[in-house]
Structure formats: structure tokens, C-alpha cells
Design an enzyme around this catalytic site. Structure first.
Site, PDB file in Angstrom:
ATOM      1  N   HIS A  46      14.588  -0.013 -37.725  1.00 39.90           N
ATOM      2  CA  HIS A  46      13.353  -1.240 -38.731  1.00 39.90           C
ATOM      3  C   HIS A  46      14.320  -2.102 -38.409  1.00 39.90           C
ATOM      4  CE1 HIS A  46      10.348  -2.863 -40.598  1.00 39.90           C
ATOM      5  NE2 HIS A  46      10.859  -2.534 -41.370  1.00 39.90           N
ATOM      6  N   VAL A  88       0.926  -1.489  -0.009  1.00 40.15           N
ATOM      7  CA  VAL A  88       0.290  -0.306  -0.147  1.00 40.15           C
ATOM      8  C   VAL A  88       1.070   1.168  -0.269  1.00 40.15           C
ATOM      9  CG1 VAL A  88      -1.896  -1.063   1.088  1.00 40.15           C
ATOM     10  CG2 VAL A  88      -0.054  -0.628   2.649  1.00 40.15           C
TER      11      VAL A  88
END
Length: 470
Positions: free
Chosen positions: A449, A276
Site C-alpha cells: 500500500h 484491420v
């Protein structure tokens, strides 16, 4: 024990502290660093590094398990795998040990004196360190507080028995059959997804209306989808109330939960992982002896990490959000240079943040809503990995890259991404923001690429109305 005098004393050898000490040593500053545990702090020992090791082990196990089911589109079939978690933890510990030694070696190389023990302020220039051999007094011209943070413990779910912290979770010797995770933030989901991949039945209990609430819903949608695919039950609007050690009908322990309609429920669990948040470590080292101004529960600092007392700096988690190791490192480097007489200040446009869920999340700079509030009219370009060749070849088509820029001059204000392996794009995102890139700069840069990084260029092109591949 002989008193030590130095120009710079650093308290805490986490990422911020050890970087500060190393840089100061490199600059010729007589430096001492004090650490009660092993060098590297939370990040190296029980945080960033070990959790990523465990996450990787879980990913590899799930890949093989998927192939064993005969469902791999790659045509790979294997026998059903088994997982020796204790062996995986030992591998993780080996990585941590190597990095511990590396940090210690770097401190030694920079001629930094390391004192092992717990430091407590006597006054603004003097600390006492409880070591194995007695009390060591250290006097310094300048002190840097880098004490870090610790997991928040809930009073009704103290860390004992079945209730564990993230630190405990990284040291388990076997995978719990049923794991309840209290808190749907990044730590809870990172570890919850890892244990689900290793075979645990995981339930996430989150008090807010949705998990990963610090991110916008569009960015987290692929993660929420993946939670379902992993069989993780997510209970939102639900509040943990305590633990029943009797469990359900003698079936073991259970987490007591108040669900959204106000009714009570039980979640069977062998382990209850409480995530938490984290709190700054401001107790136990004599804060009351030096009277620093505070900003809530954190130490208040200025743009140079100076505190309200002359000669005392503070860096890292103890100074507030974002509680990120790389923020602490940058602050530590800056403070070391200031102490050495250099002109430095904190002027960061971006501190990238990464959530190592599946898929991963990256944010740098402003979100669309934050950018709109600051700049008014904005442009947004978004490119899906479903249209990216490299993502396809990695079976990672879920997610996207998003670029947020001013509408008038196209200055990039924020970049976000969700997808497989996008954590590695954080460097490009941070660099673009620090360099003051405009949409045209990113769009005009040739991206290799086939890579997922092409999605960054395509998102900028989309914002300019020049999209090529969508």
C-alpha cells in the site's frame, strides 16, 4: 558459396525466432538463424516497441498541453508546448537500434550463426538464402518456421499515397491534421489515441457495432469515454469503401464510407490509417515445396509446435491466434529445449493480452462469459480504481480490476483490468493463473500500500463477500 550444415535452422529473427535460437545455442545446439531484415522482427522494429514509444511521447505531450491550459488540478502551469514529431521518431528509432544491437549480441553470445537474407525452402531439410553476396545453401536436421505476420491490406485501400499501414504511421515526420483510422481494434485505437493527443483530428471507422469488440463492453467503457474526451469521432456500423483523392470540395483526400443506414459519407483525411488485422507470412519462402498441413490460413501445429512434417516446427504469428510476441517467445523457448532433447510441452493456462489504449486494458484467462460456459456457476469480484488511493494520486480513477472464479472451489479462471498503467499488473495476473490460485490465495496475499495492485486483492475479497474498501 560454401554450403552450411547445422542441427537447427530458424527462419525469422522475430521474438519467437531469436528466443528459440538463443536458447538452442545456450543448450549447445549448433544453430543458424536467417533474417531478411533487422533482428527483432515486427515487434521490435515496427510494432510493440516503437508504438509504445510513440504512445508515451503522445502522453507526455498531452500532459503538458493540459497544464498549459491552466486546467491541471496539480497547480502546474506552463507555456503552450510544441511537438517536433521528427525528433520523437528519432528517439524511438534510437531505442529500436539499441535493442537490435542487443538481440544481435545475445545471438552471438549464444554462438548462433546469423545469415542475412531471404530464405526459401528447396525441400524439408534445405533452404536457399538470397544474400548480398550470392545464394547461400543451408542444410539442417531440424527447421523452425518463425516468419511472423504482416498488416492486412484491403484491395480497395492499398497502402500508397494517403493510405498508410501501422508501419508507415510509426515513421511519419509530422502529425497529420486529419487522420481517419479504418478499424477499431487495439492497433487502430492505440495509434489513433496517440495521434489525437498530439493534435490530430481523428475519426475511427469500425464495421462492427462497437470498437474493441474482442473485449466485453463493461471492460471497454472507460476507453470509449476517453475517446470522447479526446475529441475522437467514432463511426460504428460503418464500412470503408475507398479513397477519394479529390476530397471534399478540394479540401484534400477523403475516406469513402458506407454508414449504418446504407448511405454514403466522406471523411476528410490527410492520412488514412488501415488497421484491420494482421495476416501470417506464408508466401514467398517456399511453403509449396514442403506441403505442410494448414489450419485455415495458418500453419497447423500440435501442442509441441510440430507441423505435419517430421523435423519442421512452426512458432509465433504464422501459427495463429493469439498473435502476441510473448506467446511466440514461450513457444520458441519450448521448441529449442525439445530439439536439445528435453521433455517439454505447451501447457499454458494464461497468455495475458494488453491493449495500450488510454486507459490500458489487460485480460488473462477466461472472460466472465467464457468462464460461465466452461464451469457453470461462477463468482465475480470487481474493485473500482475510484476507491484506490494510488489511482487517485495519479489522476487515474477510471477503471477497475475484475476476478472471475469457479463458485464451487474458488479456482481463479480469469482476471481483467482497465485503468491507468494496468499493463504492469499483467505479470501478477498471469502468475496467479499459472500457479492455480484460488480466491483465498489472492485475498490472503499481502499487497503493498498504496499501489494499484491492491485492487487485485480487493477484487478477490469482493468475490468472497469480504470486501474491505468498498
Amino acid at each position: 558459396m560454401k554450403e552450411i550444415s547445422c542441427k537447427l535452422l530458424v527462419i525469422g529473427a522475430g521474438p519467437g525466432g531469436y528466443v528459440c535460437a538463443i536458447r538452442a545455442g545456450q543448450l549447445g545446439v549448433d544453430t543458424v538463424i536467417v533474417e531478411a531484415g533487422k533482428p527483432g522482427g515486427t515487434c521490435l522494429n515496427v510494432g510493440c516497441i516503437p508504438s509504445k514509444a510513440l504512445i508515451h511521447a503522445a502522453e507526455e505531450f498531452e500532459k503538458v498541453a493540459h497544464m498549459a491550459g491552466g486546467n491541471s488540478p496539480l497547480g502546474i502551469s506552463v507555456a503552450a508546448p510544441t511537438l517536433d514529431l521528427a525528433k520523437a521518431i528519432a528517439w524511438k528509432d534510437g531505442i529500436v537500434s539499441r535493442l537490435n544491437s542487443g538481440v544481435a549480441g545475445l545471438l552471438k553470445k549464444a554462438r548462433v550463426k546469423t545469415v542475412q537474407g531471404w530464405a526459401t525452402f528447396r525441400d524439408g531439410k534445405t533452404v536457399e538464402v538470397e544474400t548480398e553476396t550470392g545464394t547461400q545453401v543451408i542444410r539442417a536436421e531440424t527447421v523452425v518456421i518463425a516468419t511472423g505476420s504482416a498488416p492486412v491490406e484491403l484491395p480497395f485501400l492499398p497502402f500508397r499515397g494517403p493510405v498508410i499501414s501501422s508501419t508507415d504511421a510509426l515513421a511519419l515526420s509530422e502529425v497529420p491534421k486529419k487522420l481517419a483510422v479504418v478499424g477499431g481494434g487495439y492497433i487502430g485505437l492505440e495509434l489513433g489515441m496517440a495521434f489525437a493527443k498530439m493534435g490530430a483530428k481523428v475519426t475511427v471507422v469500425e464495421a462492427l457495432p462497437r470498437v474493441l469488440a474482442q473485449y466485453d463492453a463493461e471492460l471497454t467503457r472507460p476507453v470509449v469515454k476517453r475517446l470522447g474526451e479526446l475529441g475522437i469521432e467514432v463511426m460504428t456500423g460503418a464500412k470503408a469503401k475507398g479513397v477519394s483523392t479529390q476530397g471534399q470540395a478540394g479540401k484534400g483526400d477523403a475516406l469513402l464510407v458506407e454508414v449504418a443506414d446504407g448511405k454514403n459519407a466522406k471523411v476528410a483525411a490527410d492520412k488514412i490509417l488501415v488497421t484491420v488485422g494482421r495476416k501470417p507470412l506464408t508466401e514467398g519462402w517456399g511453403l509449396d515445396q514442403i506441403d505442410l498441413d494448414m489450419a485455415g490460413k495458418f500453419i497447423r501445429i500440435d501442442e509441441q509446435c510440430r507441423t505435419s512434417m517430421r523435423g519442421i516446427f512452426a512458432i509465433g504469428d504464422v501459427t495463429g491466434e493469439p498473435m502476441l510476441a510473448h506467446r511466440a517467445m514461450a513457444q520458441g523457448e519450448m521448441v529449442a529445449e525439445i530439439v536439445a532433447g528435453h521433455k517439454r510441452s505447451w501447457d499454458k493456462r494464461s497468455i495475458p493480452a494488453i491493449c495500450f489504449t488510454d486507459p490500458e486494458l489487460v485480460t488473462a484467462g477466461l472472460s466472465p462469459d467464457e468462464a460461465k460456459a466452461l464451469a457453470g456457476e461462477i463468482k465475480i469480484g470487481q474493485f473500482p480504481f475510484a476507491a484506490n488511493g494510488r489511482a487517485m494520486t495519479r489522476l487515474g480513477e477510471d477503471g477497475f480490476v475484475r476476478v472471475v472464479a469457479r463458485a464451487d472451489n474458488h479456482l481463479v479462471l480469469g482476471i481483467q483490468a482497465v485503468g491507468q498503467g494496468v499493463s504492469e499488473l499483467s505479470a501478477a495476473f498471469g502468475l496467479a493463473l499459472e500457479m492455480g490460485a484460488r480466491l483465498e490465495d489472492i485475498a490472503g496475499t499481502i499487497h503493498a500500500h498504496p499501489t494499484q495492485g491492491e485492487g487485485f486483492q480487493e477484487a478477490a475479497l469482493k468475490a468472497l463477500g469480504q470486501a474491505l474498501h468498498i
